[in-house]
Design an enzyme around this catalytic site. Structure first.
Site, PDB file in Angstrom:
ATOM      1  N   SER A  38      48.583  35.543  55.883  1.00 23.41           N
ATOM      2  CA  SER A  38      49.072  34.330  55.775  1.00 23.41           C
ATOM      3  C   SER A  38      49.217  33.701  54.728  1.00 23.41           C
ATOM      4  O   SER A  38      50.029  32.967  54.459  1.00 23.41           O
ATOM      5  CB  SER A  38      48.204  33.416  56.730  1.00 23.41           C
ATOM      6  OG  SER A  38      47.080  33.347  56.665  1.00 23.41           O
ATOM      7  N   GLY A  75      47.388  36.526  59.922  1.00 22.92           N
ATOM      8  CA  GLY A  75      46.532  37.214  60.623  1.00 22.92           C
ATOM      9  C   GLY A  75      46.342  38.789  60.335  1.00 22.92           C
ATOM     10  O   GLY A  75      45.453  39.325  60.756  1.00 22.92           O
ATOM     11  N   ASN A 106      40.917  38.281  56.398  1.00 23.23           N
ATOM     12  CA  ASN A 106      40.673  38.344  57.729  1.00 23.23           C
ATOM     13  C   ASN A 106      39.557  39.447  58.216  1.00 23.23           C
ATOM     14  O   ASN A 106      39.075  39.206  59.344  1.00 23.23           O
ATOM     15  CB  ASN A 106      41.966  38.677  58.505  1.00 23.23           C
ATOM     16  CG  ASN A 106      43.176  37.223  58.565  1.00 23.23           C
ATOM     17  OD1 ASN A 106      42.835  36.416  59.082  1.00 23.23           O
ATOM     18  ND2 ASN A 106      44.216  37.890  58.018  1.00 23.23           N
ATOM     19  N   ASP A 187      45.870  19.809  58.808  1.00 22.48           N
ATOM     20  CA  ASP A 187      44.604  20.208  59.576  1.00 22.48           C
ATOM     21  C   ASP A 187      43.225  20.461  58.491  1.00 22.48           C
ATOM     22  O   ASP A 187      42.322  20.622  58.763  1.00 22.48           O
ATOM     23  CB  ASP A 187      45.055  21.650  60.276  1.00 22.48           C
ATOM     24  CG  ASP A 187      45.236  22.566  59.285  1.00 22.48           C
ATOM     25  OD1 ASP A 187      45.478  22.536  57.923  1.00 22.48           O
ATOM     26  OD2 ASP A 187      45.706  23.885  59.960  1.00 22.48           O
ATOM     27  N   HIS A 190      44.981  24.955  55.718  1.00 18.63           N
ATOM     28  CA  HIS A 190      45.974  25.888  55.330  1.00 18.63           C
ATOM     29  C   HIS A 190      46.672  25.066  53.902  1.00 18.63           C
ATOM     30  O   HIS A 190      46.825  24.016  53.844  1.00 18.63           O
ATOM     31  CB  HIS A 190      47.114  26.269  56.240  1.00 18.63           C
ATOM     32  CG  HIS A 190      46.658  26.755  57.355  1.00 18.63           C
ATOM     33  ND1 HIS A 190      46.018  26.306  58.559  1.00 18.63           N
ATOM     34  CD2 HIS A 190      46.509  27.931  57.833  1.00 18.63           C
ATOM     35  CE1 HIS A 190      45.857  27.379  59.443  1.00 18.63           C
ATOM     36  NE2 HIS A 190      46.222  28.362  58.756  1.00 18.63           N
TER      37      HIS A 190
END
Length: 217
Positions: A38, A75, A106, A187, A190
């Site tokens: 990502s 992901g 990840n 958020d 990111h």
């Protein structure tokens, strides 16, 4: 707060951004493959705002008319990257002059044994080396709340593989960005446009050094 930064990279499952499409005139320009998760896919950002387009724009501002191909999959793990590497390379117009390999976050979030992460990345780097593609390893660091023994093993994977494959190393892809809310999306997790810009600014000298070592086409 820092540990929470990693959660979306485990959960994110958005499609990869479209690859940059070179024109015929660009065929002889430097080609770079941004092969990652990502972080290179531009998660949560609009078209043209992610890592690949920002890196391409930065290189061109520095007089390097590069074409940067976005091969980021949100992901993705090192296992996923290993599985898709060959068809990703076969789908390019030609071998890139540089592959930036940014995978592993990840794996860490899922608690994958660092030995497995190392094996997958070793296979990826070996295939790139077999094809004569120079590599810049974009390292990762484990979240500081994890077991110190795990962190030591995980963090050691990237410099060890860079040495083994004689690849360039950028020690931490998220240097100066991880945990900094001003450089992340609303958020707080990111990287936003400015966060990606900071990443590009940090890694740009390493990218230029690798390109400068390549013979002119």
């Amino acid at each position: 707060m820092y540990a929470k930064f990693w959660l979306p990279f485990l959960l994110a499952a958005t499609p990869a951004a479209a690859q940059a499409q070179p024109t015929a005139a660009a065929a002889e320009q430097p080609h770079i493959l941004a092969f990652g998760d990502s972080l290179t896919a531009g998660y949560g950002l609009g078209r043209g705002l992610g890592f690949a387009p920002q890196l391409q724009a930065a290189l061109r501002r520095h007089g390097i008319p590069a074409v940067v191909h976005d091969a980021g999959v949100s992901g993705d793990t090192t296992s996923g990257g290993r599985a898709r590497l060959k068809w990703t390379l076969d789908g390019l117009p030609r071998n890139p002059d540089l592959a930036i390999v940014e995978l592993g976050a990840n794996d860490m979030l899922r608690g994958v044994d660092p030995a497995v992460t190392e094996q997958n990345l070793d296979t990826i780097l070996a295939e790139l080396k077999r094809r004569g593609i120079p590599v810049l390893v974009a390292g990762m660091l484990a979240a500081p709340n994890l077991d110190p023994r795990y962190r030591r093993r995980f963090d050691a994977v990237f410099p060890a593989l860079a040495r083994k494959h004689d690849a360039a190393l950028y020690p931490f892809f998220l240097q100066g960005v991880a945990g900094n809310r001003a450089l992340n999306l609303p958020d707080g997790l990111h990287p936003n446009f400015e966060g990606i810009k900071r990443i590009v600014t940090g890694i740009l000298p390493a990218v230029k050094r690798v390109l400068e070592r390549q013979p002119a086409r």
